[in-house]
Write an enzyme that holds these catalytic residues in place. Structure first.
Site, PDB file in Angstrom:
ATOM      1  N   ASP A   1       0.731  -1.296   0.042  1.00 45.62           N
ATOM      2  CA  ASP A   1       0.133  -0.091  -0.108  1.00 45.62           C
ATOM      3  C   ASP A   1       0.761   1.156   0.133  1.00 45.62           C
ATOM      4  O   ASP A   1       1.798   1.395   0.632  1.00 45.62           O
ATOM      5  CB  ASP A   1      -0.741   0.034   1.294  1.00 45.62           C
ATOM      6  CG  ASP A   1      -1.668   1.236   1.450  1.00 45.62           C
ATOM      7  OD1 ASP A   1      -2.496   1.533   0.578  1.00 45.62           O
ATOM      8  OD2 ASP A   1      -1.521   1.771   2.544  1.00 45.62           O
TER       9      ASP A   1
ATOM     10  N   GLU B   1       1.630  -0.570  -4.987  1.00 45.12           N
ATOM     11  CA  GLU B   1       0.609   0.597  -5.332  1.00 45.12           C
ATOM     12  C   GLU B   1       1.321   1.895  -5.370  1.00 45.12           C
ATOM     13  O   GLU B   1       2.115   2.183  -4.398  1.00 45.12           O
ATOM     14  CB  GLU B   1      -0.623   0.611  -3.997  1.00 45.12           C
ATOM     15  CG  GLU B   1      -1.576   1.796  -4.623  1.00 45.12           C
ATOM     16  CD  GLU B   1      -2.253   2.558  -3.451  1.00 45.12           C
ATOM     17  OE1 GLU B   1      -3.391   3.093  -3.629  1.00 45.12           O
ATOM     18  OE2 GLU B   1      -1.674   2.746  -2.247  1.00 45.12           O
TER      19      GLU B   1
HETATM   20  C1  LIG Z   1      -5.858   1.856  -3.158  1.00 43.52           C
HETATM   21  C2  LIG Z   1      -5.578   1.822  -1.879  1.00 43.52           C
HETATM   22  O1  LIG Z   1      -4.959   0.812  -1.435  1.00 43.52           O
HETATM   23  N1  LIG Z   1      -5.426   3.118  -1.324  1.00 43.52           N
HETATM   24  C3  LIG Z   1      -4.896   3.242   0.007  1.00 43.52           C
HETATM   25  C4  LIG Z   1      -3.728   3.806   0.252  1.00 43.52           C
HETATM   26  O2  LIG Z   1      -3.378   4.088   1.504  1.00 43.52           O
HETATM   27  C5  LIG Z   1      -4.081   5.018   2.103  1.00 43.52           C
HETATM   28  C6  LIG Z   1      -3.417   5.015   3.576  1.00 43.52           C
HETATM   29  O3  LIG Z   1      -2.986   3.765   3.814  1.00 43.52           O
HETATM   30  C7  LIG Z   1      -5.349   4.290   2.251  1.00 43.52           C
HETATM   31  O4  LIG Z   1      -6.430   5.216   2.651  1.00 43.52           O
HETATM   32  C8  LIG Z   1      -6.215   4.010   0.893  1.00 43.52           C
HETATM   33  O5  LIG Z   1      -7.212   3.302   0.716  1.00 43.52           O
END
Ligand SMILES: CC(=O)N[C@H]1CO[C@H](CO)[C@@H](O)[C@@H]1O
Ligand SMILES: *[C@@H]1O[C@H](CO)[C@@H](O)[C@H](O)[C@H]1NC(C)=O
Ligand SMILES: *[C@@H]1O[C@H](CO)[C@@H](O)[C@H](O)[C@H]1NC(C)=O
Ligand SMILES: [Ca+2]
Ligand SMILES: [Ca+2]
Length: 589
Positions: free
Chosen positions: A233, A306
């Site tokens: 993430d 990500e």
């Molecule tokens: C797509 C995804 O996973 N988004 C996450 C990215 O990180 C933030 C903080 O951990 C999350 O709020 C998101 O949902």
């Protein structure tokens, strides 16, 4: 062109590089590892299936629906966080990285899920949230108390004193992802801590080797429980710039993109995103994956990343000539390009160019059109373009990623201010919250046309259902002669059976202003041609303009929901008429 209602991801500010006009890329042939042509499916556990009637999805719910995923043709499911959490950011604020959130189930439930998945030949991938923990994590509590070994587990700073007012101020002007300062004062420790997301999500300090070691322990712990890998993430924010010689952090420059001073896009974010150290940390995690496989055997354990970042940065995650990195840095271009320029054949082409023309040789592409941070794909691209988008994701080379409900054409739910749950929206106000809310794409999954769409027996679900559940659901779409779900399934079957899609070369272009065309070819195997009219009017195209080597006629294999053509029929290559929103998968056999 259609205008788009989209949440601009917090991390997609930088403009992508100039694409060149070359439309042909070749793929290496040969045996592919399981993940290279995989069908990844994202489960948002809170909203997938509720087994005990409390209105919240859970692990036993997921286990009870694994057969559905198997039937869909999914290779691996990745689960948004299921770990112990106060749920300020719905699991992305983890208070215990080694245990399961009680409302989702127990460790035994998790083991039962893995066991059932193994029996079905499905792989389970977990979300790894490395950048921060919850402020309720023991590590943070110990760090607040400056306990030995935890003093520097997080990003602490004294702040600075304003020369004019004499008042204490945050160390820098950095902004968090959910509006407002990225620094929070802690009374007990008498210092500020950094949080790139919510106040309750303090950033871990990756310049501390103990943190690095601890987080590798997290990876090994779940690998030992039998997971097939991780989706990591929010990687771009892992490292921040180092302080200067006086221990001070530099301010970010103003971006000029918005006047909203609480919005993270107000600043350039060069100092707290996309740092080189983050890339190296990914390489270290890859080593953890490879070591595990070497010791315990079994299939490749994958690392998916990500990152909403410019290609020059994103592509480094793959690794370089001497080091392996992530198997797949997620490719969000099909989300970000149409968000900038509208849904059109040319924005789709730019999105594809920006990945394929920048990807290092020998790496595997992947295509993502949605997740729990974006409005649902059917709402963003338009319901009439949904099949076309699913086709693009499946016909382009490499791995495909589906967010739960995309196979059904689920649309955004409408959530009132009173029902709003997402911190990104709650930190704003009743007038503007819909612009920030990620709740609309998190409404419960639609299984049936019955009570709560078959998701739960509760009188109230954690988020209300989307309005369209009576017609858009697994039960109804399975029973219908034609449906988004059935089209999705035929696409998956084609991917699984076609050597061309698995190993073939790729050529794509825009034909006649708004038609996006992809050709996949492999010698000795039928060619596959995707033709998608993303425009709002009908058009007749001449595919000779695209490729002079095509035969005079092509056979229709799969068609979008509202196409009135007949599958199995032959169509003229030079004189193919397409209705608005019509998308076809054709073949020369
Ligand atoms: C797509 C995804 O996973 N988004 C996450 C990215 O990180 C933030 C903080 O951990 C999350 O709020 C998101 O949902
Ligand atoms: C590859 O990455 C490693 C680790 O970051 C680095 O030390 C090395 O210099 C890089 N090699 C090349 C060829 O870029
Ligand atoms: C498909 O749907 C779109 C949008 O609803 C519509 O404009 C178009 O005419 C439809 N095409 C066919 C062949 O029904
Ligand atoms: Ca439940
Ligand atoms: Ca960080």
């Amino acid at each position: 062109m259609q205008s788009l209602q989209v949440l601009i991801p917090v991390f997609c500010l930088a403009l992508l590089g100039q694409a060149c006009q070359d439309t042909t890329t070749t793929t290496t042939t040969g045996t592919k590892d399981w993940w290279q042509n995989a069908q990844f499916y994202q489960i948002y556990p809170r909203s997938f299936m509720d087994s005990d009637g409390d209105g919240i999805g859970d692990l036993n719910g997921i286990t009870s629906k694994l057969e559905y995923l198997k039937d869909l043709g999914v290779t691996a499911a990745w689960l948004s966080p299921i770990f112990t959490s106060p749920m300020v950011d719905f699991g992305y604020d983890i208070s215990d990285f080694f245990d399961i959130q009680p409302e989702y189930g127990t460790m035994d439930d998790f083991r039962a899920l893995i066991k059932k998945a193994n029996e079905l030949g499905l792989k389970i991938i977990l979300d790894f949230v490395p950048n921060h923990s919850s402020d309720e994590n023991e590590w943070f509590k110990k760090s607040v108390r400056r306990e030995k070994g935890y003093e520097d587990f997080y990003m602490w700073h004294d702040g600075k004193v304003n020369a004019e007012t004499g008042k204490r101020e945050p160390p820098s002007n950095w902004l968090q992802g959910f509006r407002g300062s990225a620094w929070q004062w802690n009374e007990e420790r008498q210092q500020y801590y950094l949080h790139q997301f919510a106040v309750q999500q303090p950033d871990l300090n990756y310049r501390n080797p103990d943190v690095v070691a601890q987080m590798k322990r997290v990876l090994r712990y779940w690998l030992n429980e039998g997971v097939a890998g991780f989706r990591c993430d929010a990687l771009p924010v892992l490292f921040e710039v180092e302080p200067d010689a006086n221990g001070q952090y530099a301010d970010e420059e103003v971006s000029g993109l918005t006047d909203d001073k609480d919005d993270r896009n107000y600043l350039k974010m060069d100092l707290i995103e996309n740092r080189p150290e983050t890339i190296d940390m990914t390489y270290q995690w890859r080593t953890v994956m490879d070591d595990h496989q070497r010791i315990y055997g079994g299939d490749t354990r994958v690392l998916l990343i990500e990152t909403y970042a410019p290609p020059a940065y994103t592509m480094q995650f793959y690794g370089n000539r001497s080091v392996e990195g992530a198997h797949l840095p997620f490719n969000f271009n099909l989300i970000t390009e149409p968000a900038k320029k509208g849904v059109s054949a040319s924005s789709i082409k730019t999105a594809v160019d920006n990945w394929l023309l920048n990807m290092p040789a020998g790496r595997t592409a992947n295509w993502v059109i949605g997740n729990h941070d974006q409005r649902r794909s059917a709402s963003r691209y338009g319901v009439s373009n949904l099949d076309a988008m699913n086709m693009i994701v499946m016909i382009l080379p490499g791995a495909s990623v589906t967010y739960q409900g995309e196979e059904l054409g689920m649309i955004d739910g409408w959530i009132s201010w009173a029902d709003t749950q997402d911190p990104a929206a709650c930190n704003s106000n009743q007038e503007i919250y819909e612009k920030f809310s990620r709740d609309p794409s998190r409404t419960p999954f639609q299984w049936t046309s019955g009570l709560n769409a078959g998701f739960s027996t509760a009188s109230k679900t954690w988020l209300p259902l989307a309005e369209d559940y009576k017609t858009t659901n697994v039960e109804t779409e399975s029973a219908a002669a034609r449906s988004h779900l059935k089209i999705y399934k035929s696409l998956v079957e084609l991917r699984k059976s076609s050597k061309t899609l698995q190993n073939g070369a790729t050529k794509y272009d825009v034909v006649s202003e708004n038609v996006f065309v992809v050709k996949r070819s492999l010698s000795g195997s039928p060619r596959i041609i995707l033709v998608a009219n993303l425009g709002s009017r009908g058009i007749t195209i001449n595919l000779d303009q695209f490729d002079t080597t095509l035969p005079t006629h092509l056979t229709l294999k799969i068609r979008s929901l509202n196409s009135s053509k007949a599958e199995g029929a032959l169509f003229e290559t030079n004189g193919l008429s397409l209705a608005a929103g019509e998308a076809l998968v054709l073949s020369d056999s």
